[in-house]
Design a protein around this motif. Structure first.
Motif, mmCIF file in Angstrom:
data_model
loop_
_atom_site.group_PDB
_atom_site.id
_atom_site.type_symbol
_atom_site.label_atom_id
_atom_site.label_comp_id
_atom_site.label_asym_id
_atom_site.label_seq_id
_atom_site.Cartn_x
_atom_site.Cartn_y
_atom_site.Cartn_z
ATOM 1 N N LEU A 73 22.079 -11.917 -10.206
ATOM 2 C CA LEU A 73 21.079 -12.885 -10.657
ATOM 3 C C LEU A 73 20.550 -13.707 -9.490
ATOM 4 C CD1 LEU A 73 19.492 -14.307 -12.873
ATOM 5 C CD2 LEU A 73 21.487 -15.787 -13.263
ATOM 6 N N ALA A 74 21.433 -14.093 -8.583
ATOM 7 C CA ALA A 74 20.999 -14.879 -7.430
ATOM 8 C C ALA A 74 20.075 -14.071 -6.532
ATOM 9 C CB ALA A 74 22.217 -15.358 -6.639
ATOM 10 N N VAL A 75 20.357 -12.785 -6.367
ATOM 11 C CA VAL A 75 19.516 -11.943 -5.512
ATOM 12 C C VAL A 75 18.152 -11.709 -6.167
ATOM 13 C CG1 VAL A 75 19.301 -9.664 -4.448
ATOM 14 C CG2 VAL A 75 21.495 -10.859 -4.412
ATOM 15 N N VAL A 76 18.140 -11.484 -7.473
ATOM 16 C CA VAL A 76 16.865 -11.315 -8.177
ATOM 17 C C VAL A 76 16.039 -12.596 -8.089
ATOM 18 C CG1 VAL A 76 15.778 -10.919 -10.430
ATOM 19 C CG2 VAL A 76 17.741 -9.530 -9.713
ATOM 20 N N ASN A 77 16.689 -13.740 -8.267
ATOM 21 C CA ASN A 77 15.979 -15.018 -8.134
ATOM 22 C C ASN A 77 15.439 -15.210 -6.724
ATOM 23 O OD1 ASN A 77 16.290 -15.829 -10.796
ATOM 24 N ND2 ASN A 77 18.201 -16.921 -10.411
ATOM 25 N N ALA A 78 16.205 -14.777 -5.727
ATOM 26 C CA ALA A 78 15.730 -14.883 -4.345
ATOM 27 C C ALA A 78 14.492 -14.023 -4.133
ATOM 28 C CB ALA A 78 16.844 -14.467 -3.381
ATOM 29 N N LEU A 79 14.466 -12.846 -4.749
ATOM 30 C CA LEU A 79 13.289 -11.980 -4.647
ATOM 31 C C LEU A 79 12.067 -12.654 -5.265
ATOM 32 C CD1 LEU A 79 11.786 -9.294 -4.183
ATOM 33 C CD2 LEU A 79 12.793 -8.474 -6.336
ATOM 34 N N ILE A 80 12.208 -13.199 -6.463
ATOM 35 C CA ILE A 80 11.071 -13.844 -7.112
ATOM 36 C C ILE A 80 10.619 -15.064 -6.316
ATOM 37 C CG2 ILE A 80 10.241 -14.916 -9.233
ATOM 38 C CD1 ILE A 80 10.831 -11.843 -9.325
ATOM 39 N N ASN A 81 11.543 -15.824 -5.787
ATOM 40 C CA ASN A 81 11.168 -16.973 -4.960
ATOM 41 C C ASN A 81 10.441 -16.529 -3.696
ATOM 42 O OD1 ASN A 81 12.152 -18.948 -6.699
ATOM 43 N ND2 ASN A 81 14.213 -18.876 -5.808
ATOM 44 N N HIS A 82 10.866 -15.415 -3.123
ATOM 45 C CA HIS A 82 10.196 -14.861 -1.944
ATOM 46 C C HIS A 82 8.744 -14.511 -2.256
ATOM 47 C CE1 HIS A 82 9.609 -12.493 1.697
ATOM 48 N NE2 HIS A 82 9.344 -11.414 0.970
ATOM 49 N N LEU A 83 8.482 -14.089 -3.486
ATOM 50 C CA LEU A 83 7.148 -13.643 -3.886
ATOM 51 C C LEU A 83 6.339 -14.724 -4.600
ATOM 52 C CD1 LEU A 83 8.096 -10.156 -5.409
ATOM 53 C CD2 LEU A 83 7.465 -10.680 -3.039
ATOM 54 N N ARG A 84 6.928 -15.863 -4.858
ATOM 55 C CA ARG A 84 6.338 -16.845 -5.769
ATOM 56 C C ARG A 84 4.915 -17.232 -5.397
ATOM 57 N NH1 ARG A 84 8.421 -19.597 -9.713
ATOM 58 N NH2 ARG A 84 10.489 -18.836 -9.122
ATOM 59 N N GLU A 85 4.677 -17.563 -4.152
ATOM 60 C CA GLU A 85 3.349 -18.025 -3.745
ATOM 61 C C GLU A 85 2.295 -16.943 -3.978
ATOM 62 O OE1 GLU A 85 0.988 -19.206 0.371
ATOM 63 O OE2 GLU A 85 3.120 -19.704 0.186
ATOM 64 N N VAL A 86 2.607 -15.734 -3.585
ATOM 65 C CA VAL A 86 1.666 -14.631 -3.752
ATOM 66 C C VAL A 86 1.438 -14.329 -5.230
ATOM 67 C CG1 VAL A 86 1.527 -12.115 -3.569
ATOM 68 C CG2 VAL A 86 1.867 -13.505 -1.525
ATOM 69 N N LEU A 87 2.507 -14.255 -6.014
ATOM 70 C CA LEU A 87 2.356 -13.956 -7.430
ATOM 71 C C LEU A 87 1.523 -15.020 -8.136
ATOM 72 C CD1 LEU A 87 5.941 -12.681 -8.359
ATOM 73 C CD2 LEU A 87 3.885 -11.314 -7.987
ATOM 74 N N PRO A 140 19.699 -9.801 0.679
ATOM 75 C CA PRO A 140 18.823 -9.039 1.576
ATOM 76 C C PRO A 140 18.746 -9.573 3.003
ATOM 77 C CG PRO A 140 17.768 -9.367 -0.541
ATOM 78 C CD PRO A 140 18.993 -10.228 -0.542
ATOM 79 N N VAL A 141 19.004 -10.847 3.191
ATOM 80 C CA VAL A 141 18.893 -11.446 4.528
ATOM 81 C C VAL A 141 20.230 -11.458 5.246
ATOM 82 C CG1 VAL A 141 18.292 -13.532 5.817
ATOM 83 C CG2 VAL A 141 16.901 -12.837 3.853
#
Length: 384
Positions: free
Chosen positions: A319-333, A310-311
């Motif tokens: 899998l790497a892109v999905v992991n990047a999405l979850i890491n992007h949201l980790r603090e909020v989630l 995405p960047v």
């Protein structure tokens, strides 16, 4: 609300700060239980359906663009568990109503078997068929539209500016439409290809302010190409009637738990974007032309191949892109309390596969498209 140009009514009042609410609109296909074919029974179904007097009491059924589909609309929720209960209940309500007129509901992004759609006979829909020709006549697709609450118009547009690069990942996660007119298209989400035939569909550029957003909408309608504001089919847009950002890119998901995952991610994206805006973090400036390529790749392969980062807009394993999405949201989630549930649902989706994977596997095993549709019906109304 997900009908082309059809949103519910209500006054838009932006809520006070707090846990963001979310709700969904799931479009479901009406199918013949014997043949698996899509059948035009929505009008008959809705004639017998009794809508609850209190719209906040639970899911309700509404009409869609074509008679071969029905829409289930949930009230807003603040928890993933609450919304999941209404997703399951709404599908069950829709299926009971469908059985009353001799059909079933299937959460499929497109009809696997050949069909000739029959539009709902409203003046506006007739005008759309006349104006857009085959694009409108063939538009039998089922999506999942997610509404997430926002606190102000300024925050809403700031959110749109910052979530845009992640929306193709939602296409991959929800992919559930590999067939079109009886043919394996080679796409995980062919619905996304069909939907983007509309001239007003697709990604937004970064806009920066509510005035810029509304000016763009005004200019698009002024061209006459879009018949009205309801036909502004951005990948994500501001609701015309509710204080929400509406995500519009996802296929309807075969299994309810996959829909729950999408809404958890959507709320995480909105809250993360809002925090970035308040902290003065600028949106990542990816041109919309590259976002179109990212969405195409997501629709082509789903989670079974490469996506675009995405960047950087460079190919990367899904899998790497999905992991990047979850890491992007980790603090909020984690702050919201959704992190463990979202991670579990992601792991389950990666293990089991998307709806597109399920459809293809069942067809490969049985060699029978009717059996595949029957399996989809069971998945749609199955309670975990």
């Amino acid at each position: 609300m997900a009908t082309p140009g059809n949103e519910g009514t209500g006054a838009a009042q932006y809520p006070a700060s707090g846990l963001r609410t979310f709700g969904i609109e799931e479009e479901l296909l009406l199918v013949d239980p014997a043949t698996g074919e899509a059948v035009p029974k929505a009008g008959e179904l809705l004639a017998f359906y009794v809508r609850p007097m209190d719209s906040g009491a639970g899911p309700v059924l509404t009409a869609e663009f074509q008679q071969e589909m029905i829409e289930v609309v949930t009230p807003p929720h603040s928890t993933m568990d609450g919304l999941e209960a209404d997703i399951i209940a709404g599908r069950a309500i829709a299926d009971r109503a469908a059985r009353d007129v001799g059909v079933r509901v299937a959460a499929l992004g497109t009809s696997p078997l050949p069909t000739r759609p029959h539009p709902v006979q409203l003046r506006r829909f007739v005008a759309m068929r006349e104006e857009y020709g085959l694009t409108a006549r063939e538009q039998l697709t089922c999506g999942c539209h997610i509404h997430v609450s926002v606190e102000s118009p300024e925050e809403a547009v700031a959110v749109l500016d910052r979530i845009r690069i992640w929306l193709p990942v939602l296409v991959a996660l929800s992919a559930n439409s590999p067939f079109w007119h009886g043919e394996d298209t080679g796409y995980a989400s062919y619905r996304s290809q069909v939907w983007n035939r509309w001239p007003s569909a697709g990604p937004l550029e970064i806009l920066g302010s509510p005035d810029a957003y509304h000016q763009l909408v005004h200019d698009m309608v002024s061209t006459g190409v879009a018949l009205d504001e309801g036909m502004i089919y951005f990948d994500a847009r501001l609701s015309r009637h509710y204080p929400t950002v509406e995500f519009r890119v996802a296929d309807v998901c075969l299994r309810p738990e996959n829909t729950v995952l999408l809404v958890g991610i959507a709320r995480g994206l909105v809250e993360t974007a809002a925090r970035e805006w308040r902290e003065g973090i600028e949106p990542v400036a990816v041109p919309s032309a590259l976002l179109r390529l990212a969405a195409w790749k997501a629709g082509r392969w789903g989670l079974r191949g490469e996506l675009l980062d995405p960047v950087t807009s460079r190919p990367a394993p899904a899998l790497a892109v999905v992991n990047a999405l979850i890491n992007h949201l980790r603090e909020v989630l984690e702050d919201i309390g959704d992190l463990q549930r979202v991670e579990e649902l992601v792991d389950d989706l990666l293990r089991v596969g998307t709806g597109a994977v399920r459809q293809l596997e069942v067809l490969h095993r049985t060699g029978d498209m009717e059996e595949m549709v029957a399996d989809a019906v069971n998945c749609t109304v199955w309670v975990p």
